[in-house]
Design a protein around this motif. Sequence first.
Motif, PDB file in Angstrom:
ATOM      1  N   TYR A  90      39.913  12.216 -37.381  1.00 36.62           N
ATOM      2  CA  TYR A  90      39.819  13.592 -36.925  1.00 36.62           C
ATOM      3  C   TYR A  90      41.137  14.180 -36.442  1.00 36.62           C
ATOM      4  CZ  TYR A  90      37.727  17.619 -34.827  1.00 36.62           C
ATOM      5  OH  TYR A  90      37.409  18.886 -34.528  1.00 36.62           O
ATOM      6  N   ARG A 120      35.524   6.553 -44.894  1.00 36.06           N
ATOM      7  CA  ARG A 120      36.593   5.642 -45.317  1.00 36.06           C
ATOM      8  C   ARG A 120      36.016   4.683 -46.344  1.00 36.06           C
ATOM      9  NH1 ARG A 120      39.553   4.019 -39.545  1.00 36.06           N
ATOM     10  NH2 ARG A 120      39.696   6.160 -38.795  1.00 36.06           N
ATOM     11  N   ASP A 136      35.513  11.812 -30.319  1.00 39.93           N
ATOM     12  CA  ASP A 136      36.961  11.844 -30.298  1.00 39.93           C
ATOM     13  C   ASP A 136      37.424  12.834 -29.233  1.00 39.93           C
ATOM     14  OD1 ASP A 136      39.407  11.709 -32.688  1.00 39.93           O
ATOM     15  OD2 ASP A 136      39.464  13.357 -31.263  1.00 39.93           O
ATOM     16  N   TYR A 270      51.490   6.912 -34.265  1.00 41.90           N
ATOM     17  CA  TYR A 270      51.596   6.636 -32.823  1.00 41.90           C
ATOM     18  C   TYR A 270      53.029   6.509 -32.322  1.00 41.90           C
ATOM     19  CZ  TYR A 270      46.580   6.036 -32.840  1.00 41.90           C
ATOM     20  OH  TYR A 270      45.231   6.251 -32.965  1.00 41.90           O
ATOM     21  N   ALA A 287      36.496  -3.437 -32.144  1.00 43.73           N
ATOM     22  CA  ALA A 287      37.128  -2.293 -31.474  1.00 43.73           C
ATOM     23  C   ALA A 287      36.120  -1.150 -31.372  1.00 43.73           C
ATOM     24  CB  ALA A 287      38.359  -1.841 -32.244  1.00 43.73           C
ATOM     25  N   GLY A 291      43.042   4.387 -29.633  1.00 45.92           N
ATOM     26  CA  GLY A 291      43.769   5.645 -29.491  1.00 45.92           C
ATOM     27  C   GLY A 291      45.211   5.424 -29.119  1.00 45.92           C
ATOM     28  N   GLY A 310      45.185  10.834 -27.656  1.00 46.84           N
ATOM     29  CA  GLY A 310      43.724  10.893 -27.760  1.00 46.84           C
ATOM     30  C   GLY A 310      43.150   9.547 -28.106  1.00 46.84           C
ATOM     31  N   ALA A 312      39.414   7.727 -30.248  1.00 44.83           N
ATOM     32  CA  ALA A 312      38.120   7.912 -30.905  1.00 44.83           C
ATOM     33  C   ALA A 312      37.294   6.656 -30.685  1.00 44.83           C
ATOM     34  CB  ALA A 312      38.311   8.162 -32.393  1.00 44.83           C
TER      35      ALA A 312
HETATM   36  P1  HAM Z   1      40.673   4.269 -35.501  1.00 42.15           P
HETATM   37  O1  HAM Z   1      41.070   3.060 -34.744  1.00 42.15           O
HETATM   38  O2  HAM Z   1      40.969   4.283 -36.962  1.00 42.15           O
HETATM   39  O3  HAM Z   1      41.395   5.499 -34.785  1.00 42.15           O
HETATM   40  O4  HAM Z   1      39.130   4.548 -35.300  1.00 42.15           O
HETATM   41  C1  HAM Z   1      38.589   4.672 -34.006  1.00 42.15           C
HETATM   42  C2  HAM Z   1      37.274   3.926 -33.903  1.00 42.15           C
HETATM   43  O5  HAM Z   1      36.397   4.333 -34.961  1.00 42.15           O
HETATM   44  C3  HAM Z   1      37.382   2.410 -34.078  1.00 42.15           C
HETATM   45  O6  HAM Z   1      37.747   1.780 -32.880  1.00 42.15           O
HETATM   46  C4  HAM Z   1      35.963   2.056 -34.492  1.00 42.15           C
HETATM   47  O7  HAM Z   1      35.121   1.969 -33.347  1.00 42.15           O
HETATM   48  C5  HAM Z   1      35.543   3.251 -35.320  1.00 42.15           C
HETATM   49  N1  HAM Z   1      35.682   2.971 -36.771  1.00 42.15           N
HETATM   50  C6  HAM Z   1      36.802   3.034 -37.514  1.00 42.15           C
HETATM   51  N2  HAM Z   1      36.539   2.734 -38.796  1.00 42.15           N
HETATM   52  C7  HAM Z   1      35.218   2.470 -38.866  1.00 42.15           C
HETATM   53  C8  HAM Z   1      34.299   2.112 -39.917  1.00 42.15           C
HETATM   54  N3  HAM Z   1      34.700   1.993 -41.174  1.00 42.15           N
HETATM   55  N4  HAM Z   1      32.993   1.928 -39.603  1.00 42.15           N
HETATM   56  C9  HAM Z   1      32.556   2.066 -38.330  1.00 42.15           C
HETATM   57  N5  HAM Z   1      33.356   2.422 -37.305  1.00 42.15           N
HETATM   58  C10 HAM Z   1      34.664   2.614 -37.560  1.00 42.15           C
HETATM   59  C11 HAM Z   1      41.285   6.782 -35.200  1.00 42.15           C
HETATM   60  O8  HAM Z   1      40.479   7.179 -36.009  1.00 42.15           O
HETATM   61  C12 HAM Z   1      42.205   7.726 -34.458  1.00 42.15           C
HETATM   62  N6  HAM Z   1      42.016   9.081 -35.012  1.00 42.15           N
HETATM   63  C13 HAM Z   1      41.933   7.698 -32.956  1.00 42.15           C
HETATM   64  C14 HAM Z   1      42.821   8.622 -32.199  1.00 42.15           C
HETATM   65  C15 HAM Z   1      42.488   9.847 -31.698  1.00 42.15           C
HETATM   66  N7  HAM Z   1      44.087   8.411 -31.923  1.00 42.15           N
HETATM   67  C16 HAM Z   1      44.567   9.455 -31.252  1.00 42.15           C
HETATM   68  N8  HAM Z   1      43.598  10.347 -31.140  1.00 42.15           N
END
Ligand code: HAM
Length: 422
Positions: A90, A120, A136, A270, A287, A291, A310, A312
């Motif tokens: 996001y 994804r 998020d 990051y 996880a 963030g 941020g 998520a």
């Molecule tokens: P991310 O680590 O890619 O970070 O995803 C955040 C969370 O989304 C993960 O810790 C996990 O709980 C969940 N997640 C990710 N991929 C999957 C999947 N394929 N299936 C289920 N759950 C999943 C981000 O997305 C960054 N945008 C976070 C962020 C916000 N950083 C700064 N601001």
Amino acid sequence: MSEDSQAKKELAAIKGTKDILPGEVEIWQKAEAAARRTFELYGYRELRAPVFEATELFEKGTGETSDIVLKEMYTFTDKGGRSLTLRPEYTPSVVRAIVEHRLDLLPQPLRFYYMGPMFRYDKPQKGRYRQFHQIDIEVFGEKDPAIDAEIIEMAHSLLSSLNVTETETLVNSVGCKACRPAYHQALRAEARLKSESLCDDCRRKIDTNPLRIFDCKVETCRAVAEDFPRITDYLCAECSDHFARFRAYLDVYGLPYRVDPRLVRGLDYYTKTAFEIVTTKIGSQNAVCGGGRYDDMMKEFGGPDLCGIGFAMGMERLLSIAGIQAPPRKTLYLAYLGEEAKKAGMSLAGIFRKAGIECLVEFKDKGLKAHLGRASKTGAAWVVIVGEDELKKGRYPLKDMSSGIQTEGTPEEIMQSVKDRG
Ligand code: HAM
């Protein structure tokens, strides 16, 4: 295979996606409501961005060397010949929205939250889906490391309101544009020495983005990377100071954490703080929340020089460890006997609903016994019986389905007694 089962197979939900059915949906709603409440208590406001965006947004934002962009995006060409992508995360969308709507002109810091589906092309397994959901939050325009600590404290506040226990907070600093080149150099040199023991993917990463080697899931690569130089030994004075103050603020909140110098996170943007909240309760996809800070993205999108931070949380993972019960449904079932009573019942249901009472009327002609049986099957808390005599008197029997006790009253009295009994 018969034609029917062939059709069923073809029309089944796509691998890695899930239906969220009634019964489970209520748990989602409860968690979402808790998230909204928590975030709003800290001054966050909701922002909703589109589910698909220009592909370049993620290439530029999420980063061209991230696994997400390299392997996992749902990208398609629309009828206008434009390359679009279902958002895999996001953060780039929020940054785009701020630049596009000049939200940077609002008083800062800006605090936004969001909930919704992400896409994804991951290998589906427990805790890893192709359509999954994130909650998020993002903050813009706050350089002070106290905010880095505050968002982690807020994440924990939400987790504890959802009865999530047994978590560990991992923190790191991934440096900035000033200190990362020297670190990359040291990392490349070491990785080249050990390249024989690395997988093909990691060998390619030595040149493109050596930091990504730490994301590799291959056991041998992980073992080799254990002895690689640590980013925390290469931080410039500014990043080092930010990291120390950030940890001191975590102490203010009394939040325990562990510094993990290999925590680089899978996204390219990051800078300085990176963190994850992991749980010991679920398997390898542990996880729950990830963030960090990304101080350069807005500028790189052609916007103002506004820093961002941020996190998520993955809803599916969160709900697999949260201790939430679906709230009990309190439905009033309206049983009518005959055509006149049906019409009166339909109006009565409207009165009850206006008063906020969930009211179920079914239109199949039934006798009283069948109505009561159906009310019990639907899990109704009460039954109001409308027959010809009741219509004449303007008083109706109200049956409490759990105790079996039957009382009687006018519609107003019934509404009152249903409300009194919650
Ligand atoms: P991310 O680590 O890619 O970070 O995803 C955040 C969370 O989304 C993960 O810790 C996990 O709980 C969940 N997640 C990710 N991929 C999957 C999947 N394929 N299936 C289920 N759950 C999943 C981000 O997305 C960054 N945008 C976070 C962020 C916000 N950083 C700064 N601001």
